[in-house]
Motif scaffolding. Structure first.
Motif, PDB file in Angstrom:
ATOM      1  N   VAL A   2      11.436  64.179  26.604  1.00 52.13           N
ATOM      2  CA  VAL A   2      12.723  63.840  25.761  1.00 52.13           C
ATOM      3  C   VAL A   2      13.358  65.166  25.677  1.00 52.13           C
ATOM      4  O   VAL A   2      12.594  66.125  25.024  1.00 52.13           O
ATOM      5  CB  VAL A   2      12.771  63.051  24.709  1.00 52.13           C
ATOM      6  N   SER A   3      14.544  65.588  26.030  1.00 59.53           N
ATOM      7  CA  SER A   3      15.038  66.931  25.665  1.00 59.53           C
ATOM      8  C   SER A   3      15.932  66.778  24.560  1.00 59.53           C
ATOM      9  O   SER A   3      16.970  66.062  24.632  1.00 59.53           O
ATOM     10  CB  SER A   3      15.742  67.601  26.974  1.00 59.53           C
ATOM     11  N   PHE A   4      15.703  67.572  23.457  1.00 61.00           N
ATOM     12  CA  PHE A   4      16.251  67.673  22.328  1.00 61.00           C
ATOM     13  C   PHE A   4      16.999  68.897  22.297  1.00 61.00           C
ATOM     14  O   PHE A   4      17.782  69.085  21.144  1.00 61.00           O
ATOM     15  CB  PHE A   4      15.847  67.311  20.956  1.00 61.00           C
ATOM     16  N   VAL A  62      19.311  60.011  11.261  1.00 57.48           N
ATOM     17  CA  VAL A  62      19.347  60.450  12.832  1.00 57.48           C
ATOM     18  C   VAL A  62      19.843  62.171  12.868  1.00 57.48           C
ATOM     19  O   VAL A  62      19.031  62.846  13.513  1.00 57.48           O
ATOM     20  CB  VAL A  62      20.005  59.579  13.552  1.00 57.48           C
ATOM     21  N   ASN A  63      20.802  62.307  12.326  1.00 53.85           N
ATOM     22  CA  ASN A  63      21.263  63.719  12.364  1.00 53.85           C
ATOM     23  C   ASN A  63      20.529  64.895  11.625  1.00 53.85           C
ATOM     24  O   ASN A  63      20.315  65.842  11.940  1.00 53.85           O
ATOM     25  CB  ASN A  63      22.916  63.853  11.775  1.00 53.85           C
ATOM     26  N   GLN A  64      19.864  64.324  10.455  1.00 55.66           N
ATOM     27  CA  GLN A  64      19.031  64.965   9.570  1.00 55.66           C
ATOM     28  C   GLN A  64      17.730  65.394  10.377  1.00 55.66           C
ATOM     29  O   GLN A  64      17.106  66.475  10.834  1.00 55.66           O
ATOM     30  CB  GLN A  64      18.627  64.625   8.183  1.00 55.66           C
ATOM     31  N   LEU A  65      17.042  64.254  11.246  1.00 53.59           N
ATOM     32  CA  LEU A  65      16.090  64.225  12.210  1.00 53.59           C
ATOM     33  C   LEU A  65      16.275  65.235  13.332  1.00 53.59           C
ATOM     34  O   LEU A  65      15.293  65.977  13.570  1.00 53.59           O
ATOM     35  CB  LEU A  65      15.652  62.803  12.658  1.00 53.59           C
ATOM     36  N   LYS A  66      17.297  65.024  13.860  1.00 52.75           N
ATOM     37  CA  LYS A  66      17.666  66.061  15.197  1.00 52.75           C
ATOM     38  C   LYS A  66      17.508  67.316  14.709  1.00 52.75           C
ATOM     39  O   LYS A  66      16.845  68.363  15.573  1.00 52.75           O
ATOM     40  CB  LYS A  66      19.049  65.723  15.629  1.00 52.75           C
ATOM     41  N   ALA A  67      18.241  67.772  13.388  1.00 54.84           N
ATOM     42  CA  ALA A  67      18.139  69.016  13.073  1.00 54.84           C
ATOM     43  C   ALA A  67      16.990  69.631  12.853  1.00 54.84           C
ATOM     44  O   ALA A  67      16.532  70.460  12.977  1.00 54.84           O
ATOM     45  CB  ALA A  67      19.257  69.207  11.946  1.00 54.84           C
ATOM     46  N   SER A  68      16.177  68.841  12.057  1.00 54.25           N
ATOM     47  CA  SER A  68      15.003  69.330  11.681  1.00 54.25           C
ATOM     48  C   SER A  68      13.918  69.484  13.083  1.00 54.25           C
ATOM     49  O   SER A  68      13.226  70.467  12.878  1.00 54.25           O
ATOM     50  CB  SER A  68      14.047  67.987  10.902  1.00 54.25           C
ATOM     51  N   LYS A  70      14.957  70.256  16.150  1.00 55.66           N
ATOM     52  CA  LYS A  70      15.355  71.575  16.889  1.00 55.66           C
ATOM     53  C   LYS A  70      14.961  72.656  15.872  1.00 55.66           C
ATOM     54  O   LYS A  70      14.684  73.738  16.722  1.00 55.66           O
ATOM     55  CB  LYS A  70      16.939  71.229  17.092  1.00 55.66           C
ATOM     56  N   ALA A  71      15.094  72.512  14.635  1.00 57.29           N
ATOM     57  CA  ALA A  71      14.685  73.837  13.895  1.00 57.29           C
ATOM     58  C   ALA A  71      13.355  74.165  14.090  1.00 57.29           C
ATOM     59  O   ALA A  71      12.749  75.364  14.171  1.00 57.29           O
ATOM     60  CB  ALA A  71      15.098  73.639  12.467  1.00 57.29           C
ATOM     61  N   ARG A  72      12.259  73.268  14.129  1.00 57.63           N
ATOM     62  CA  ARG A  72      11.045  73.269  14.302  1.00 57.63           C
ATOM     63  C   ARG A  72      10.838  73.580  15.652  1.00 57.63           C
ATOM     64  O   ARG A  72       9.942  74.767  15.881  1.00 57.63           O
ATOM     65  CB  ARG A  72      10.243  72.074  13.883  1.00 57.63           C
TER      66      ARG A  72
END
Length: 82
Positions: A2-4, A62-68, A70-72
């Motif tokens: 899965v590419s995020f 979901v937006n918070q999860l995606k940001a988290s 990506k940041a990690r």
């Protein structure tokens, strides 16, 4: 995998071989429900609103999860020697 990584600038920072392992490691470390949300968003192209409704998640999760995620990824990627 899965590419995020969706942004062109972000993609330019990613070099495939080592990054696939890192992305897989991060995704496997997530709770099953979070992995499912990421899968539904990036692979099945479902909207964050639909995912939140269908999985019973709070609005904006979901937006918070995606940001988290990506940041990690970028924090770990940029701290690892090339």
């Amino acid at each position: 995998m899965v590419s995020f990584i969706s942004d062109r600038k972000e993609r330019s920072l990613v070099s495939k071989p080592q990054d696939e392992g890192l992305a897989t490691s991060i995704l496997l470390s997530l709770a099953e429900a979070d992995r499912e949300a990421i899968f539904l968003f990036y692979v099945e192209r479902r909207s964050a609103t639909d995912i939140e409704r269908d999985l019973g998640l709070k609005v904006g999760y979901v937006n918070q999860l995606k940001a988290s995620v990506k940041a990690r990824f970028f924090a770990e990627r940029l701290s690892t020697p090339a």
